[in-house]
Design a protein around this motif. Structure first.
Motif, PDB file in Angstrom:
ATOM      1  N   GLN A 141       0.824  -1.205   0.000  1.00 12.51           N
ATOM      2  CA  GLN A 141       0.000   0.000   0.000  1.00 12.51           C
ATOM      3  C   GLN A 141       0.863   1.262   0.000  1.00 12.51           C
ATOM      4  OE1 GLN A 141      -2.511  -0.481   3.443  1.00 12.51           O
ATOM      5  NE2 GLN A 141      -3.852  -1.977   2.457  1.00 12.51           N
ATOM      6  N   GLU A 187       2.488   1.716  -3.439  1.00  8.29           N
ATOM      7  CA  GLU A 187       1.453   2.175  -4.374  1.00  8.29           C
ATOM      8  C   GLU A 187       1.210   3.674  -4.209  1.00  8.29           C
ATOM      9  OE1 GLU A 187      -1.930   1.381  -7.118  1.00  8.29           O
ATOM     10  OE2 GLU A 187      -0.264   0.129  -6.481  1.00  8.29           O
ATOM     11  N   THR A 220       2.199   6.625  -6.882  1.00  8.02           N
ATOM     12  CA  THR A 220       1.114   7.490  -7.361  1.00  8.02           C
ATOM     13  C   THR A 220       1.471   8.952  -7.137  1.00  8.02           C
ATOM     14  OG1 THR A 220      -0.555   5.789  -6.893  1.00  8.02           O
ATOM     15  CG2 THR A 220      -1.334   8.049  -7.096  1.00  8.02           C
ATOM     16  N   HIS A 268       1.953  -2.443 -14.081  1.00  6.31           N
ATOM     17  CA  HIS A 268       1.284  -1.824 -12.937  1.00  6.31           C
ATOM     18  C   HIS A 268       1.626  -0.339 -12.852  1.00  6.31           C
ATOM     19  CE1 HIS A 268      -0.759  -1.580  -9.135  1.00  6.31           C
ATOM     20  NE2 HIS A 268       0.323  -1.073  -8.556  1.00  6.31           N
ATOM     21  N   ILE A 286      -0.828   3.124 -13.219  1.00 10.54           N
ATOM     22  CA  ILE A 286      -0.824   4.272 -12.298  1.00 10.54           C
ATOM     23  C   ILE A 286      -0.661   5.570 -13.088  1.00 10.54           C
ATOM     24  CG2 ILE A 286       0.476   5.435 -10.473  1.00 10.54           C
ATOM     25  CD1 ILE A 286       1.120   2.700  -9.297  1.00 10.54           C
TER      26      ILE A 286
END
Length: 513
Positions: free
Chosen positions: A163, A166, A170, A205, A209
């Motif tokens: 998390q 990520e 971002t 991935h 994003i």
């Protein structure tokens, strides 16, 4: 976390330049005195990142933590408690270092980020303490009961870590896109696009994003501003990377990206490098491997001018790389609409491609020949194609492609060679419905070569797809010229059902050839 596979020593040498040693006490704790042989696999980082991109530093650190967590799970499964604890200590170190490094170079940290950092650090500390208690226990029953708790804690650590990464990625994507959109400085925009490209290289991935944060929109905005013309190649290269995912394709459709690409390709004032990178984007978005095709409707509207520009780029290519990008785009386009093949025929593309193949400086790799023969195979469904092949000495080229061999031992190159052999056989099979083509193929001794490919697994690199294509081509030529085969070849390779001949050839030993 996707990283390109490289030699382990090379990876270690790169890491040495990047990272700072973890705290001495932690390093000592993570090196137990033992006779186990896997110490050489420990992932220790040292760091001086003054000359290194901070984002790459973060990604490398994250990759190491992810790898260590996987290894901890493996050791835990084998009840290697000493190793589990030492590796847990090391992960704890890396997490602290990662958080510290990120907070050093980031401008701001959101409240959500701070909460996740605290959760992860606290859980890592709890994890380390937990595994230390396991070391102090020798009772097998107690260890068995503690193992499930350790496993749950490991899962939680991995979850918090995922998390946090990520969120960090971002936020970094947002920062880079903000620079691209708001800065008027050529240097700042170039630097941001370069960082965005590096980020996109880390896998699908990361591309999702970037796309979700508006990366495709921002980059096409650059491609519509003349003041950034010198950045077009770099911008288009980044777009090609991002558009490998569905989210990127959705964004491309929203901003009329295909129209923008068509404008760039048809604008003769742009450099060859810009045209080549635009062709690379076209090749990406028309890939037959993509399962999402909602963008194709707008593509069809601009297809004729795009195909025309790509054929011109193939004809005028100054290097093998430019030709490869342009021909790859054309090859992909021929897969989804037969109208593209008709346009190519009208543009004398067959003649241009066959002429390019005679220039070893332009068509210089199996990858380029793969694109050319793909176009020929897809165009060969048209009846008018046969005369073009004869006039351009195309049968001779197809014969030469049946001899394509990999010289480097590289698996990707070997696969390309197989595709060249397969598609050249498919093209021969399709074109040999024309008696003139079949006669030319027989005169060039295509039949003995096809027989050799069928009977000798090493000649076709043990490829079943090449075998099927060669059997089909052989049967078509045998109909047109039955005298070209010996009786044993006819009885085994032509007369039986295709599946029976296939099974016979796949079970054939090399010594029978």
């Amino acid at each position: 976390m996707h990283l390109i596979q490289v030699d382990s020593v090379q990876r270690w040498m790169e890491d040495l330049k990047l990272m700072t040693d973890c705290e001495c006490m932690c390093i000592l704790q993570s090196k137990p005195i033992s006779i186990e042989k896997d110490e050489q696999n420990e992932l220790i980082l040292s760091s001086q990142y003054s000359t290194c991109d901070n984002l790459q530093l973060l990604l490398k650190r994250a990759w190491i933590i992810s790898t260590e967590l996987t290894r901890i799970a493996q050791k835990l499964e084998k009840n290697r408690w000493q190793r589990v604890h030492s590796m847990t200590v090391r992960v704890n170190c890396h997490v602290h270092s990662m958080v510290k490094e990120y907070n050093t170079f980031t401008r701001s940290s959101s409240e959500e980020m701070q909460q996740l950092e605290k959760l992860l650090i606290d859980k890592c500390s709890e994890f380390t303490a937990f595994t230390e208690r396991c070391l102090q226990t020798e009772d097998e029953e107690i260890l068995k009961s503690m193992k499930s708790c350790v496993s749950e804690t490991l899962t939680t650590v991995a979850q918090y870590f995922g998390q946090l990464i990520e969120l960090v990625l971002t936020q970094e994507a947002q920062n880079l896109l903000r620079q691209i959109e708001l800065s008027g400085s050529l240097y700042v925009v170039e630097s941001a696009i370069s960082s965005l490209f590096s980020l996109a290289q880390e896998g699908a991935h990361l591309c999702r994003i970037i796309a979700k944060e508006g990366g495709v929109v921002a980059l096409f905005k650059i491609c519509r501003q003349d003041c950034f013309r010198c950045l077009y190649p770099q911008t288009l290269r980044t777009l090609a990377s991002i558009c490998c995912v569905e989210e990127g394709m959705h964004q491309l459709e929203k901003v009329d990206g295909i129209l923008c690409l068509a404008d760039i390709l048809t604008d003769t004032s742009h450099s060859e490098a810009t045209h080549a990178e635009a062709a690379a984007v076209i090749a990406q978005i028309t890939s037959p491997h993509l399962t999402f095709t909602q963008h194709l409707s707008s593509f069809l509207e601009n297809m004729e001018e795009i195909v025309t520009a790509l054929v011109k780029l193939c004809q005028e290519a100054s290097s093998g790389e430019v030709f490869l990008l342009a021909s790859a785009a054309l090859a992909n386009i021929t897969f989804f609409d037969t109208m593209a093949c008709e346009i190519l025929l009208q543009l004398n593309a067959m003649k241009i491609l066959l002429a390019a193949c005679s220039d070893k400086c332009i068509v210089d790799t199996p990858y380029s020949r793969d694109q050319v023969v793909t176009i020929l195979a897809n165009m060969s469904v048209l009846d008018q194609c046969a005369s073009e092949i004869i006039q351009g000495n195309g049968v001779q080229l197809l014969m030469e492609m049946l001899f394509e061999k990999c010289s480097s031992g590289n698996p990707a190159e070997a696969a390309a060679c197989e595709r060249v052999q397969q598609k050249s056989a498919v093209t021969l099979a399709r074109l040999s419905r024309d008696p003139e083509v079949a006669e030319a193929a027989v005169k060039l001794s295509c039949i003995p070569r096809l027989i050799k490919l069928c009977r000798s697994p090493t000649e076709r690199n043990n490829s079943d797809s090449v075998l099927v294509a060669c059997l089909a081509a052989l049967r078509r030529l045998a109909v047109m010229s039955p005298d070209g085969l010996e009786d044993s070849d006819f009885q085994q390779l032509v007369k039986p059902r295709l599946v029976d001949s296939f099974l016979l050839c796949t079970n054939m030993e090399e010594s029978f050839v």
